[in-house]
Every structure is written in structure tokens, then in C-alpha cells.
Design a protein around this motif. Sequence first.
Motif, PDB file in Angstrom:
ATOM      1  N   LYS A  94       0.998  -0.846   0.036  1.00 39.02           N
ATOM      2  CA  LYS A  94      -0.045  -0.037  -0.127  1.00 39.02           C
ATOM      3  C   LYS A  94       0.884   1.275   0.129  1.00 39.02           C
ATOM      4  CE  LYS A  94      -3.815  -2.325   2.399  1.00 39.02           C
ATOM      5  NZ  LYS A  94      -4.890  -2.474   1.535  1.00 39.02           N
ATOM      6  N   ARG A  95       1.945   1.197   0.909  1.00 39.00           N
ATOM      7  CA  ARG A  95       2.944   2.286   0.736  1.00 39.00           C
ATOM      8  C   ARG A  95       3.445   2.471  -0.600  1.00 39.00           C
ATOM      9  NH1 ARG A  95       5.799   1.225   5.489  1.00 39.00           N
ATOM     10  NH2 ARG A  95       7.226   0.114   4.283  1.00 39.00           N
ATOM     11  N   THR A  96       4.057   1.597  -1.146  1.00 37.26           N
ATOM     12  CA  THR A  96       4.609   1.609  -2.697  1.00 37.26           C
ATOM     13  C   THR A  96       3.556   2.133  -3.403  1.00 37.26           C
ATOM     14  OG1 THR A  96       5.797  -0.523  -2.235  1.00 37.26           O
ATOM     15  CG2 THR A  96       5.505   0.123  -4.557  1.00 37.26           C
ATOM     16  N   ALA A  97       2.254   1.936  -3.633  1.00 34.47           N
ATOM     17  CA  ALA A  97       1.406   2.619  -4.695  1.00 34.47           C
ATOM     18  C   ALA A  97       1.255   3.731  -4.286  1.00 34.47           C
ATOM     19  CB  ALA A  97      -0.245   1.861  -4.219  1.00 34.47           C
ATOM     20  N   LEU A  98       1.368   4.548  -2.826  1.00 34.87           N
ATOM     21  CA  LEU A  98       1.164   5.943  -2.616  1.00 34.87           C
ATOM     22  C   LEU A  98       2.454   6.627  -3.157  1.00 34.87           C
ATOM     23  CD1 LEU A  98      -0.247   5.960   1.344  1.00 34.87           C
ATOM     24  CD2 LEU A  98      -1.046   6.774  -0.874  1.00 34.87           C
ATOM     25  N   VAL A  99       3.511   6.170  -2.869  1.00 33.30           N
ATOM     26  CA  VAL A  99       4.839   6.744  -3.022  1.00 33.30           C
ATOM     27  C   VAL A  99       5.051   6.569  -4.755  1.00 33.30           C
ATOM     28  CG1 VAL A  99       7.374   6.320  -3.259  1.00 33.30           C
ATOM     29  CG2 VAL A  99       6.123   5.953  -1.204  1.00 33.30           C
ATOM     30  N   ASN A 100       4.509   5.591  -5.527  1.00 32.54           N
ATOM     31  CA  ASN A 100       4.463   5.695  -6.923  1.00 32.54           C
ATOM     32  C   ASN A 100       3.608   6.974  -7.514  1.00 32.54           C
ATOM     33  OD1 ASN A 100       5.907   3.501  -7.102  1.00 32.54           O
ATOM     34  ND2 ASN A 100       4.263   2.100  -7.594  1.00 32.54           N
ATOM     35  N   ARG A 101       2.646   7.678  -6.717  1.00 32.91           N
ATOM     36  CA  ARG A 101       2.002   8.639  -7.176  1.00 32.91           C
ATOM     37  C   ARG A 101       2.902   9.790  -7.286  1.00 32.91           C
ATOM     38  NH1 ARG A 101      -3.424   9.447  -3.268  1.00 32.91           N
ATOM     39  NH2 ARG A 101      -4.105   7.055  -3.739  1.00 32.91           N
ATOM     40  N   LEU A 102       3.934   9.881  -6.382  1.00 33.16           N
ATOM     41  CA  LEU A 102       4.999  10.889  -6.357  1.00 33.16           C
ATOM     42  C   LEU A 102       6.260  10.698  -7.395  1.00 33.16           C
ATOM     43  CD1 LEU A 102       4.801  11.453  -2.484  1.00 33.16           C
ATOM     44  CD2 LEU A 102       3.431  12.811  -4.246  1.00 33.16           C
ATOM     45  N   LEU A 103       6.634   9.601  -7.614  1.00 32.79           N
ATOM     46  CA  LEU A 103       7.869   9.329  -8.335  1.00 32.79           C
ATOM     47  C   LEU A 103       7.617   9.605  -9.686  1.00 32.79           C
ATOM     48  CD1 LEU A 103       9.153   6.058  -6.448  1.00 32.79           C
ATOM     49  CD2 LEU A 103       9.974   8.610  -6.049  1.00 32.79           C
ATOM     50  N   PRO A 104       8.840  10.154 -10.424  1.00 32.33           N
ATOM     51  CA  PRO A 104       8.630  10.147 -11.790  1.00 32.33           C
ATOM     52  C   PRO A 104       8.500   9.051 -12.356  1.00 32.33           C
ATOM     53  CG  PRO A 104      10.706  11.223 -10.963  1.00 32.33           C
ATOM     54  CD  PRO A 104      10.204  10.497  -9.776  1.00 32.33           C
ATOM     55  N   GLU A 105       8.005   8.654 -13.836  1.00 33.70           N
ATOM     56  CA  GLU A 105       7.826   7.724 -14.371  1.00 33.70           C
ATOM     57  C   GLU A 105       9.096   7.028 -14.887  1.00 33.70           C
ATOM     58  OE1 GLU A 105       4.952   6.220 -14.370  1.00 33.70           O
ATOM     59  OE2 GLU A 105       3.890   8.160 -13.554  1.00 33.70           O
ATOM     60  N   PRO A 106      10.023   7.984 -15.307  1.00 35.10           N
ATOM     61  CA  PRO A 106      11.396   7.188 -15.849  1.00 35.10           C
ATOM     62  C   PRO A 106      12.167   6.578 -14.614  1.00 35.10           C
ATOM     63  CG  PRO A 106      11.224   9.305 -16.640  1.00 35.10           C
ATOM     64  CD  PRO A 106      10.061   9.163 -15.820  1.00 35.10           C
ATOM     65  N   LEU A 107      12.000   7.449 -13.505  1.00 36.02           N
ATOM     66  CA  LEU A 107      12.730   6.607 -12.245  1.00 36.02           C
ATOM     67  C   LEU A 107      12.051   5.035 -11.809  1.00 36.02           C
ATOM     68  CD1 LEU A 107      14.979   7.637 -10.324  1.00 36.02           C
ATOM     69  CD2 LEU A 107      13.044   8.139  -8.644  1.00 36.02           C
ATOM     70  N   LYS A 108      10.912   5.179 -12.028  1.00 31.37           N
ATOM     71  CA  LYS A 108      10.055   3.990 -11.743  1.00 31.37           C
ATOM     72  C   LYS A 108      10.318   3.070 -12.979  1.00 31.37           C
ATOM     73  CE  LYS A 108       6.216   6.190 -11.214  1.00 31.37           C
ATOM     74  NZ  LYS A 108       4.639   6.252 -10.968  1.00 31.37           N
ATOM     75  N   ALA A 109      10.325   3.244 -14.114  1.00 29.17           N
ATOM     76  CA  ALA A 109      10.812   2.430 -15.387  1.00 29.17           C
ATOM     77  C   ALA A 109      12.243   1.689 -14.992  1.00 29.17           C
ATOM     78  CB  ALA A 109      10.667   3.150 -16.703  1.00 29.17           C
ATOM     79  N   ALA A 110      13.058   2.561 -14.594  1.00 27.54           N
ATOM     80  CA  ALA A 110      14.545   2.125 -14.427  1.00 27.54           C
ATOM     81  C   ALA A 110      14.537   0.886 -13.021  1.00 27.54           C
ATOM     82  CB  ALA A 110      15.561   3.011 -14.225  1.00 27.54           C
ATOM     83  N   HIS A 111      13.880   1.469 -12.262  1.00 28.71           N
ATOM     84  CA  HIS A 111      13.557   0.411 -11.056  1.00 28.71           C
ATOM     85  C   HIS A 111      12.717  -0.817 -11.352  1.00 28.71           C
ATOM     86  CE1 HIS A 111      13.526  -0.939  -6.851  1.00 28.71           C
ATOM     87  NE2 HIS A 111      12.145  -0.954  -7.264  1.00 28.71           N
ATOM     88  N   HIS A 112      12.113  -0.795 -12.245  1.00 29.13           N
ATOM     89  CA  HIS A 112      11.131  -1.894 -12.418  1.00 29.13           C
ATOM     90  C   HIS A 112      12.044  -2.987 -13.528  1.00 29.13           C
ATOM     91  CE1 HIS A 112       7.613  -4.569 -12.686  1.00 29.13           C
ATOM     92  NE2 HIS A 112       8.104  -4.739 -13.907  1.00 29.13           N
ATOM     93  N   ALA A 113      12.868  -2.344 -14.449  1.00 26.76           N
ATOM     94  CA  ALA A 113      13.688  -3.086 -15.402  1.00 26.76           C
ATOM     95  C   ALA A 113      14.774  -3.954 -14.543  1.00 26.76           C
ATOM     96  CB  ALA A 113      14.343  -1.977 -16.067  1.00 26.76           C
ATOM     97  N   ARG A 114      15.349  -3.228 -13.601  1.00 25.55           N
ATOM     98  CA  ARG A 114      16.234  -4.032 -12.670  1.00 25.55           C
ATOM     99  C   ARG A 114      15.523  -5.402 -12.042  1.00 25.55           C
ATOM    100  NH1 ARG A 114      18.116   1.193 -11.518  1.00 25.55           N
ATOM    101  NH2 ARG A 114      17.044   1.339  -9.794  1.00 25.55           N
ATOM    102  N   LYS A 115      14.220  -5.247 -11.664  1.00 22.73           N
ATOM    103  CA  LYS A 115      13.612  -6.277 -11.229  1.00 22.73           C
ATOM    104  C   LYS A 115      13.065  -7.594 -12.104  1.00 22.73           C
ATOM    105  CE  LYS A 115      11.040  -5.650  -7.327  1.00 22.73           C
ATOM    106  NZ  LYS A 115       9.935  -5.279  -6.578  1.00 22.73           N
ATOM    107  N   ALA A 116      12.696  -6.965 -13.063  1.00 20.51           N
ATOM    108  CA  ALA A 116      11.950  -7.796 -14.139  1.00 20.51           C
ATOM    109  C   ALA A 116      12.851  -8.295 -15.153  1.00 20.51           C
ATOM    110  CB  ALA A 116      10.695  -7.078 -14.658  1.00 20.51           C
ATOM    111  N   LYS A 117      14.157  -7.711 -15.555  1.00 18.76           N
ATOM    112  CA  LYS A 117      14.910  -8.239 -16.664  1.00 18.76           C
ATOM    113  C   LYS A 117      15.363  -9.750 -16.197  1.00 18.76           C
ATOM    114  CE  LYS A 117      19.099  -6.624 -19.282  1.00 18.76           C
ATOM    115  NZ  LYS A 117      19.922  -5.821 -19.497  1.00 18.76           N
ATOM    116  N   PRO A 118      15.251 -10.335 -17.243  1.00 20.06           N
ATOM    117  CA  PRO A 118      15.632 -11.863 -17.014  1.00 20.06           C
ATOM    118  C   PRO A 118      17.319 -11.782 -16.838  1.00 20.06           C
ATOM    119  CG  PRO A 118      14.238 -11.801 -18.987  1.00 20.06           C
ATOM    120  CD  PRO A 118      14.443 -10.308 -18.635  1.00 20.06           C
ATOM    121  N   ARG A 119      17.539 -12.774 -15.867  1.00 15.09           N
ATOM    122  CA  ARG A 119      19.210 -12.835 -15.625  1.00 15.09           C
ATOM    123  C   ARG A 119      19.841 -13.318 -16.614  1.00 15.09           C
ATOM    124  NH1 ARG A 119      16.686 -14.426 -10.214  1.00 15.09           N
ATOM    125  NH2 ARG A 119      16.422 -12.473  -8.975  1.00 15.09           N
ATOM    126  N   ARG A 120      19.245 -14.195 -17.365  1.00 10.71           N
ATOM    127  CA  ARG A 120      20.220 -14.771 -18.551  1.00 10.71           C
ATOM    128  C   ARG A 120      19.688 -14.417 -19.824  1.00 10.71           C
ATOM    129  NH1 ARG A 120      19.566 -20.103 -17.182  1.00 10.71           N
ATOM    130  NH2 ARG A 120      18.787 -19.679 -15.305  1.00 10.71           N
TER     131      ARG A 120
END
Length: 263
Positions: free
Chosen positions: A237-263
Amino acid sequence: MSSRNRPLALVTGASNGIGYELALAFARGGFDLLATGRSTTIHAVEADFSSVGANVTTVQADLSTAEGTETLWKAVHDHAKPVEAGALNAGIGLGGAFLDNDLDEQLQLIEINISSVVRLTKYLADAMAHRGRGRILITSSISATLPTPYETVYGPSRAFTRMFALSLREELRGTGVTVTTLMPGATNSDFHARAGMNDTAFGPNEGKNDKAEIARQGFDALLTGKAEVVAGDRTTKRTALVNRLLPEPLKAAHHARKAKPRR
Ligand SMILES: NC(=O)c1ccc[n+]([C@@H]2O[C@H](COP(=O)([O-])OP(=O)(O)OC[C@H]3O[C@@H](n4cnc5c(N)ncnc54)[C@H](OP(=O)(O)O)[C@@H]3O)[C@@H](O)[C@H]2O)c1
């Protein structure tokens, strides 16, 4: 409650994961069920729902095609009771790089996550508005609050369902029909494995939200007619709140690090 007085709920994706738990919540909450899934598992889980008091009709239908969605709607139409509550929850993910993914798989995701939802909502909302009452729960995701690289078609499909549900909710104001958006955080189901994301930070189910708790929060929000619920633990719930404030490119870069296949 006598069997005659139990209202009917439609739950899509009821054979597994969050939808299975939603169907259980409806059954325990006094609803009869029209429960649907893609695989034959939907017939295997029927007894789980009927054992807590629901009269259950199961329908196996592939919502990736218009024909499958129409098959489901025919079953709804043929049921002796009208649908009082509809949880449109079936959905798939798809991990991996946009350019590497198969186009047909990407378009199939859109069929399931978007087209079937629009089609079923059209029929359901129309029938409910004519009766002057009804409750619709549409599953979106916390993914609707950020760009989702390496899930580049999936996340935007959930952004669509969120804005679709919120838009329709406003249109239906005063009709007796409510539309509620369910936005789960990462949840312990087969979802990420089926999306081919085992080789990413989303692979392990440990630490994810409990699917029964997601369903409980969604069911409660539906009954109270809330506009939307970010479902999960405090961090979600906190993440959803914080996401309202963060710039989209920053959130995109963070998500890419988590979702990018390791191999
Ligand atoms: N798990 C998460 O982290 C998470 C987070 C946010 C939002 N969500 C959303 O929650 C919803 C449910 O996901 P889940 O975690 O419960 O995933 P899941 O465990 O994989 O269950 C998906 C359900 O959708 C059904 N389904 C899939 N493709 C279908 C098709 N072509 N036609 C008809 N039914 C189909 C499946 O049926 P079969 O099992 O019979 O194939 C199953 O019942 C999805 O809309 C997803 O976007 C999930």
C-alpha cells in the motif's frame, strides 16, 4: 440463508490463484457461484466452493477468443439467477524483452486482459443497470501505477483495466451499479511462473502477498462499493502511494532491474 435467496456471483479465473480465493470468499459470504477458468481444473475445484455452502456452476471457457467469452456469457444468460456481483479477474502476464517476445503471445495477452474484460463488462453492466443494482470487481494491479519494462505489454494492460473501471464507475453513478478496481501487489500464485519470470526478482513466491488476503480485501471493497483497493500488506500500500509522487522514468528503471531476465 436458504438456497433460493443466495445471490449469484460470477468469478473469472476461479480455477487458480487470486480468483480461486475470490470464489471461496464469495461462497463463504453467502453467494452462489458461476465459476470459470480456462483449464479443466475449474471442474476439480467445484467441490471446494460447494463444501462451504454455494450452489456452483462451473464453465470452462478460453477468454483469449471472442467465441470463448461468448460461451461464458451464454452460460451466464442461461443461469436461473441474475448475476448480482461479477469479479472479472482472469488474466495472464508475460515477462521478457518486448523485441524477444512472440507477437501472437503479446496480442493474446491483450485479448484476455483487455478485450474479454470489456466484452464481459459490457454485458454485465448493461444487465445490472437495467435491474438497477449490481457490483462489479475488475482486477487490475499495482503495475498500473508505473511503467513495467520487461513486462511491457502486461503492465499497460492492467493500467487499461484500472482506468476503464474508474471511468465506467463514474458513468454508472446513480444507476445502482458500482465498479471497484482491485490492485494487488505481487502475490503468491502461479502468475509469475506462468509469465516466464522465474529467472527474475519476481520469481520466488516467498515474501509476496498472500492470495487469500488479496481476495479478502477485494471482496470487502466490492461489498462496500469502494472505487479501488490496493490489496496486500503495508509495504504494497505504501509503494502505491509513493508511486504517485515518483517520476515515471525513475520507476521504469527500478522495475527494469527487477523484471529483466538474469540470463
Ligand atoms: N499474482 C500477482 O502477483 C498479481 C499481481 C497483480 C495483479 N494480478 C492479477 O490477478 C489476476 C489473477 O492472477 P493470479 O495471480 O491469480 O494468476 P494465476 O494463478 O495464474 O491464475 C490465473 C487465472 O486466470 C485464468 N486464465 C488464464 N488464461 C485464461 C484464458 N485464456 N481464459 C480463461 N481463463 C484464463 C486461469 O485459468 P487456468 O488456471 O484454468 O488456466 C486462472 O484461473 C490477473 O488478472 C493478474 O493480472 C496478479
